[in-house]
Scaffold this active site. Structure first.
Site, PDB file in Angstrom:
ATOM      1  N   VAL A   1       0.676  -1.321  -0.191  1.00  0.00           N
ATOM      2  CA  VAL A   1      -0.056  -0.125   0.017  1.00  0.00           C
ATOM      3  C   VAL A   1       0.855   1.437  -0.029  1.00  0.00           C
ATOM      4  CG1 VAL A   1      -1.862   1.295   1.145  1.00  0.00           C
ATOM      5  CG2 VAL A   1      -1.711  -1.339   0.912  1.00  0.00           C
ATOM      6  N   LYS A   2       0.691   2.043  -1.093  1.00  0.00           N
ATOM      7  CA  LYS A   2       1.129   3.243  -1.096  1.00  0.00           C
ATOM      8  C   LYS A   2       0.726   4.389  -0.467  1.00  0.00           C
ATOM      9  CE  LYS A   2       4.042   4.940  -5.161  1.00  0.00           C
ATOM     10  NZ  LYS A   2       4.211   5.295  -6.632  1.00  0.00           N
TER      11      LYS A   2
END
EC number: 2.2.1.2
Length: 219
Positions: free
Chosen positions: A86-87
């Site tokens: 997850v960025k």
């Protein structure tokens, strides 16, 4: 050093994977739009298609900038595939979200990092990766490679497990210098990686070998 490619183009991802040099993929909303991917369902389906090609580590970016929104979106992205990272943006609420995801065993990539102080905060919160954007720093007359050196040094001082993922790589010398400085990962367009193949002496040497072979074979 790990090689990620910064794209949402499936053909490029397959090409890099088939070369045997691909360790992961980074994407963002701009790259999705470039490929004509829009709508939540289509974006998630595209992330899944990317995951089906690679072995691991596909960075998928949240759009929300508030804590609750980032947690909600991050959980949805993580459900797509175990390969998803997850960025999260480098903002106060993002640091809080990184801490939460770390406690839940969900990998994160802290993006839009432009200082060693930001990188230090991301590491302390438990980010899996931190992404300094060196090309964008070069654009404003700041040495982006110096930032890579600073972050690597700080992380080595304290044994942080966060990996330095050099982003906004513009050319092959950026990549080589990041390798010299000890960056754990580079993410860049495929053409930057394939640019490493090129050398005029390789081309001239191969041409000579083939010419000599043809001569010896009487062709």
């Amino acid at each position: 050093m790990k090689f990620f490619i910064d794209t949402a183009n499936l053909a490029e991802i397959r090409e890099a994977y088939d070369m045997g040099i691909l360790d992961g993929v980074t994407t963002n909303p701009s790259l999705m739009a470039k490929e004509g991917i829009s709508g939540d369902a289509n974006v998630k389906a595209h992330y899944k298609a990317i995951c089906n090609i690679v072995d691991d580590k596909v960075s998928a970016e949240v759009i929300a900038t508030d804590y609750e929104g980032m947690i909600r979106e991050g959980k949805e992205l993580a459900k797509i595939d175990d390969k998803i990272v997850v960025k999260i943006p480098m903002i106060k609420e993002g640091i809080k979200a990184i801490k939460y995801f770390h406690s839940e065993g969900i990998r994160t990539n802290c993006t839009l990092v432009f200082s060693s102080g930001q990188a230090l905060l991301a590491a302390k919160a438990g980010a899996s990766y931190v992404s300094p954007f060196i090309g964008r720093l070069d654009d404003i007359s700041y040495d982006g490679l110096e930032l890579i050196a600073q972050i690597v040094h700080i992380y080595n001082n304290y044994g942080y497990e966060t990996e330095v993922l050099a982003a906004s790589i513009r050319h092959t010398m950026h990549l080589i210098k990041c390798a010299e400085l000890g960056a754990d990962v580079v993410t860049c367009p495929l053409k930057v990686i394939t640019g490493l193949l090129k050398h005029p002496l390789t081309d001239s040497g191969l041409a000579q070998f083939l010419a000599d072979h043809a001569k010896a074979a009487g062709k």
